[in-house]
Design a protein around this motif. Structure first.
Motif, short mmCIF file in Angstrom:
data_model
loop_
_atom_site.label_atom_id
_atom_site.label_comp_id
_atom_site.label_asym_id
_atom_site.label_seq_id
_atom_site.Cartn_x
_atom_site.Cartn_y
_atom_site.Cartn_z
N MET A 1 0.82 -1.21 0.00
CA MET A 1 0.00 0.00 0.00
C MET A 1 0.86 1.26 0.00
O MET A 1 0.56 2.22 -0.71
N THR A 2 1.91 1.24 0.78
CA THR A 2 2.82 2.40 0.81
C THR A 2 3.51 2.59 -0.54
O THR A 2 3.62 3.70 -1.05
N ARG A 3 3.98 1.50 -1.11
CA ARG A 3 4.71 1.57 -2.37
C ARG A 3 3.86 2.16 -3.49
O ARG A 3 4.36 2.91 -4.34
N TYR A 4 2.57 1.81 -3.50
CA TYR A 4 1.71 2.27 -4.58
C TYR A 4 0.83 3.46 -4.17
O TYR A 4 -0.04 3.86 -4.93
N GLY A 5 1.09 4.00 -3.01
CA GLY A 5 0.44 5.24 -2.62
C GLY A 5 -1.05 5.15 -2.42
O GLY A 5 -1.78 6.09 -2.77
N VAL A 6 -1.53 4.05 -1.84
CA VAL A 6 -2.96 3.92 -1.58
C VAL A 6 -3.19 3.72 -0.09
O VAL A 6 -2.38 3.09 0.61
N ASP A 7 -4.29 4.25 0.38
CA ASP A 7 -4.72 4.02 1.75
C ASP A 7 -5.34 2.62 1.83
O ASP A 7 -5.82 2.08 0.82
#
Length: 234
Positions: free
Chosen positions: A163-169
């Motif tokens: 989630m952090t790597r792809y910028g999603v909550d």
């Protein structure tokens, strides 16, 4: 109102194509091969113990499975297993690494329909990098996905990294898969959404004793689209 879904991740084995039935068939062959050295139950116990012990060193997948079978054959025969039997196990392992991929019913149509909607699609699977890349290439559906992630384990830490790597909550993330242990419960624990698509057979190391619920269960992968539409309407 909940956040809109942005990233949809799909498990691969037994979600997009059959996999476990081939491993089950190879286990049947191992029981027949070692029938004079132990009961089916004893062979099963030795194999699962070897897999659990080896996974931290070898990981998941056909190569680790093959090495665990060889280890079991050597131990149960007190080192007397003939070379021909070892060769047979190796041949079975090679088959698991190269079998033709046949998509499960509805997979291709579902992915094509999702490509027409504003979602980012990902394959998120665990196992041996070469093996999983090869299966995806043989499947013919690699182009349906924006991203491919092959990981050594699918736990809470892994999902947080993704989630952090792809910028999603977490509220913008959905995982679709057949394993409660790997695809469903860890995602719920980090605040994401999960869609459980049961398969008729599950590896023993993927089975869970306690099901806490909180996920959506469907009978066919095509139902993913209806669920997403419901969530989009709030």
């Amino acid at each position: 109102m909940s956040s809109p879904i942005k990233l949809i991740a799909f498990d691969a084995d037994d979600t997009l194509w059959p996999n476990q039935p081939l491993f089950d068939a190879v286990e049947d062959d191992l029981r027949r091969l070692l029938t004079q050295y132990g009961s089916p139950e004893a062979i099963d116990t030795a194999l699962i113990e070897a897999q659990v012990e080896n996974v931290s060193l070898i990981g998941y997948g056909a190569k680790g499975f093959m090495l665990s079978m060889i280890e079991v054959a050597i131990k149960l025969t007190d080192g007397q297993v003939p070379g021909s039997a070892i060769l047979q196990i190796i041949d079975q392992g090679k088959h698991l690494l190269a079998y033709p991929i046949a998509l499960l019913d509805g997979v291709a149509d579902t992915l094509r329909a999702l490509r027409e909607q504003p979602y980012t699609l990902m394959v998120l699977t665990k196992g041996d990098l070469f093996d999983q890349e090869s299966k995806l290439a043989r499947s013919g559906i690699g182009s349906c996905f924006d991203y491919i992630e092959i990981v050594s384990e699918k736990d809470e830490a892994t999902y947080r990294r993704i989630m952090t790597r792809y910028g999603v909550d977490a509220t913008e993330f959905v995982m679709v898969g057949n394993s409660l242990k790997s695809d469903i419960l860890p995602v719920l624990n980090v605040g994401g959404r999960a869609i459980y698509v049961p398969y008729h057979t599950t590896a023993r190391h993927e089975q869970v004793q306690h099901d806490t619920g909180g996920y959506e269960q469907i009978n066919h992968i095509s139902e993913v689209i209806g669920l997403l539409n419901q969530w989009a309407l709030g």
